[in-house]
Enzyme design. Structure first.
Site, PDB file in Angstrom:
ATOM      1  N   PRO A   2      -0.257  40.392  12.973  1.00 17.36           N
ATOM      2  CA  PRO A   2      -0.163  40.468  11.530  1.00 17.36           C
ATOM      3  C   PRO A   2       1.125  39.939  10.950  1.00 17.36           C
ATOM      4  O   PRO A   2       2.207  40.307  11.381  1.00 17.36           O
ATOM      5  CB  PRO A   2      -0.249  41.966  11.287  1.00 17.36           C
ATOM      6  N   GLU A   3       0.998  39.116   9.953  1.00 20.41           N
ATOM      7  CA  GLU A   3       2.129  38.774   9.098  1.00 20.41           C
ATOM      8  C   GLU A   3       1.846  39.422   7.746  1.00 20.41           C
ATOM      9  O   GLU A   3       0.899  40.191   7.626  1.00 20.41           O
ATOM     10  CB  GLU A   3       2.287  37.248   9.008  1.00 20.41           C
TER      11      GLU A   3
END
Length: 295
Positions: A2-3
């Site tokens: 995840p960003e």
DNA sequence: ACATAGACCTGTTGGC
DNA sequence: TGCCAACAGGTCTATG
């Protein structure tokens, strides 16, 4: 995984199960993730009622009515899955991932909420972590104290970008990945933003603060960071190396990548060049050698 | 003070 | 088919 966009999508999904509910059961299936859980983690959380979920950088923060905060970071492979009591089948945050199958090896944390929802945290590599702290201490907390601006806020502007880049000898890639400058970018969106801005990943960051070209580059880069994150959010984030159920909505920004994972494929600008891949800061950087030739 | 390399941990993929 | 090296969305910590 995840960003910023993925974390934000997950936050929104988790909010549906957590906000207004209290922790009725907390199960830790091991003593640590990336770091050990603090002593009394379970006891401190039990019966706390969540009033809102927020996000800062790549952290999701559950704030309780009594002033306790639970910060959750997903590392590389962390996932939350919500099992709605009534549905009997897994429902995932933001309808982002596939339907849930139990994974005893990597389901490390389970929250039983007072509304009947069961939230599981799964993390194969255990680079994620959770920690409790008094909400009022957030500004001084070691995890949050040094974080840079939220890229989608007004705090990130062409001038703020140029100012923080001033005098820096490091490559633009490393500059953008530095969470103390901009909080929330990761390898994918840095590559994509640099492509959209037409800037070479290895250009000296300090050049953003120099002259007319630097000013123009700062403008493009600032706009690109915001647009790529905004587009990814609208698409529900990017799903890489994750099977996505056919009827799942969102999470298809990976289909819109211009450079990330496209080594050897033609540039979307039609310049005729092939996207290149090279190692930078120990990570893969993807870029177009023509469109990102110079600052 | 800053910049880069290594460490953490496990699973998947690609090449021989 | 089997084995091994390389690689993976992050970031903390040593080292120069």
């Amino acid at each position: 995984m995840p960003e910023l966009p993925e974390v934000e999508i997950i936050r929104r999904g988790l909010a549906l199960a957590m906000e207004g509910a209290s922790f009725e059961a907390v199960t830790l299936n091991r003593p640590d993730l990336r770091f050990p859980f603090e002593a009394n983690f379970v006891r401190r959380l039990l019966s706390e009622r969540v009033y809102r979920l927020t996000r800062r950088a790549k952290y999701i923060i559950a704030e309780t009515e009594s002033g306790l905060s639970l910060a959750m970071h997903l590392g590389m492979t962390g996932r939350f899955t919500i099992l709605h009591k009534a549905a009997g089948r897994a429902k995932t945050p933001g309808a982002f991932y596939h339907d849930y199958d139990a994974d005893p090896r990597h389901d490390h944390v389970v929250f039983g909420m007072s509304n009947g929802d069961v939230i599981r945290y799964n993390d194969v590599r255990r680079f994620g972590y959770m920690t409790l702290f008094p909400a009022r201490d957030m500004a001084e907390h070691p995890l949050f104290k040094a974080l840079g601006v939220e890229p989608l806020s007004d705090g990130l502007s062409p001038s703020s970008l140029a100012e923080s880049a001033s005098g820096k000898a490091q490559p633009l890639k490393a500059f953008l990945l530095d969470q103390r400058i901009i909080a929330g970018l990761g390898n994918i969106y840095v590559c994509e933003a640099l492509f959209r801005a037409g800037l070479p990943p290895n250009a000296e960051a300090g050049l953003l603060a120099k002259g007319k070209r630097g000013r123009a580059a700062s403008e493009r880069l600032c706009a690109s960071v915001k647009s790529v994150l905004g587009d990814a959010l609208l698409a529900g984030g990017s799903s890489i190396r994750d099977y996505r159920h056919a009827d799942g909505k969102g999470g298809n920004f990976q289909e819109k990548f211009d450079v990330y994972g496209r080594g050897g494929e033609p540039c979307h600008n039609g310049c005729g060049a092939l996207i290149e891949r090279k190692a930078q800061q120990g990570r893969s950087t993807f870029f177009c050698p023509i469109c990102q030739a110079k600052l």
